[in-house]
Structure formats: structure tokens, C-alpha cells
Design an enzyme around this catalytic site. Structure first.
Site, PDB file in Angstrom:
ATOM      1  N   CYS A  10      69.705 -63.012 -22.624  1.00 21.15           N
ATOM      2  CA  CYS A  10      70.596 -61.903 -22.292  1.00 21.15           C
ATOM      3  C   CYS A  10      71.958 -62.103 -22.956  1.00 21.15           C
ATOM      4  O   CYS A  10      72.045 -62.061 -24.176  1.00 21.15           O
ATOM      5  CB  CYS A  10      70.687 -61.709 -20.781  1.00 21.15           C
ATOM      6  SG  CYS A  10      71.395 -60.102 -20.329  1.00 21.15           S
ATOM      7  N   HIS A 117      65.256 -60.766 -19.514  1.00 20.33           N
ATOM      8  CA  HIS A 117      65.259 -61.977 -18.693  1.00 20.33           C
ATOM      9  C   HIS A 117      63.830 -62.464 -18.480  1.00 20.33           C
ATOM     10  O   HIS A 117      63.111 -61.892 -17.668  1.00 20.33           O
ATOM     11  CB  HIS A 117      65.900 -61.685 -17.330  1.00 20.33           C
ATOM     12  CG  HIS A 117      67.369 -61.480 -17.401  1.00 20.33           C
ATOM     13  ND1 HIS A 117      68.255 -62.494 -17.175  1.00 20.33           N
ATOM     14  CD2 HIS A 117      68.099 -60.379 -17.691  1.00 20.33           C
ATOM     15  CE1 HIS A 117      69.485 -62.030 -17.311  1.00 20.33           C
ATOM     16  NE2 HIS A 117      69.422 -60.751 -17.630  1.00 20.33           N
ATOM     17  N   GLU A 119      62.908 -65.070 -16.915  1.00 19.07           N
ATOM     18  CA  GLU A 119      62.794 -65.610 -15.555  1.00 19.07           C
ATOM     19  C   GLU A 119      62.603 -64.503 -14.520  1.00 19.07           C
ATOM     20  O   GLU A 119      62.205 -64.777 -13.385  1.00 19.07           O
ATOM     21  CB  GLU A 119      64.016 -66.472 -15.219  1.00 19.07           C
ATOM     22  CG  GLU A 119      65.272 -65.721 -14.877  1.00 19.07           C
ATOM     23  CD  GLU A 119      66.060 -65.145 -16.059  1.00 19.07           C
ATOM     24  OE1 GLU A 119      67.152 -64.609 -15.809  1.00 19.07           O
ATOM     25  OE2 GLU A 119      65.600 -65.207 -17.220  1.00 19.07           O
TER      26      GLU A 119
END
Length: 135
Positions: A10, A117, A119
């Protein structure tokens, strides 16, 4: 310098570029050629929300070991108002948001960046992180 892979996620990806126009004009790390610009500037459909937040499909543009466990069209999760432009040579994947092809994954040598992202991208994100760890 030790040829170890580096990955920005990001804002971390955006810092890899030459320059950013987020709240002024600022130099980046210059590890990946290109610049970071306001997504609003390039969207023709002004009803689309910025930040671009949510799931979007990944269009893989170039074969790379980072995608060894991921298929074209899988979904990843975004939260961003700025995006990388003028970086076609290093762009490995993109996602379409309105009329804009958002640079999703970049690479220059052993330096990688993902605008989304991993994650927060469920199983797809975990597989991308695993592939990065295997580099």
C-alpha cells in the site's frame, strides 16, 4: 545490496516510486520508476468513491514467480486514494476501477510492491505472501 527481496505494501509500495503528489510534491525512494497521483484526478466517473475501498479482481499482466500460487482474476482488498502511474515497464498486475487501471503489483529487480493489502485479502493474499517468502 544483498539481493534479498524487498516488498512494499500500500503506502509502502507508493514510497518505492520516484515521486508522489500526495499532499504536495515529494520525492520517493526511486527504487521503481513512476509517480504516485490522486485517483480522483484520473477517474472520469465522479460518482465512484475515493478511497477505492473493497475487493477488486487482479489482472495478471506479466508472468512472475510472485504469482506461482495465484490465478488471474482472483480478488484482493484495496484501501487507497492515490495510485502509481507511468510505471508500465514494472507493472506486473492491475485492477480496473472505473476507467482507471490501478497498478496492483510492481517489480524492479528484487523490489516488489503491492497496492492492495495481502494481509486483508484472504486466501489469495496468503498465497501471494507465501510466494514472496519463497523468492
Amino acid at each position: 545490496a544483498e539481493k534479498k527481496p524487498l516488498r512494499g505494501i500500500c503506502l509502502g509500495m507508493q514510497l518505492l516510486f520516484d515521486k508522489s503528489f500526495e499532499y504536495g510534491e515529494h520525492p520517493g525512494l526511486g527504487l521503481v520508476p513512476g509517480q504516485v497521483v490522486d485517483l480522483r484526478r484520473d477517474l472520469t466517473d465522479k460518482t465512484l468513491k475515493v478511497p477505492h475501498m473493497g475487493w477488486n479482481s487482479l489482472q495478471i499482466l506479466k508472468d512472475d514467480p510472485l504469482f506461482r500460487h495465484v490465478r488471474d482474476g482472483e480478488y484482493v482488498y484495496y484501501v487507497h486514494s492515490f495510485y502509481a502511474r507511468d510505471c508500465a515497464a514494472g507493472t506486473l498486475a492491475a485492477s480496473r476501477y472505473g476507467n482507471v487501471d490501478v497498478t496492483s503489483v510492481v517489480r524492479r529487480g528484487n523490489v516488489y510492491g503491492t497496492q492492495f493489502h495481502p494481509e486483508k485479502s484472504g486466501d489469495t493474499g496468503l498465497r501471494l505472501l507465501r510466494a514472496f517468502a519463497e523468492l
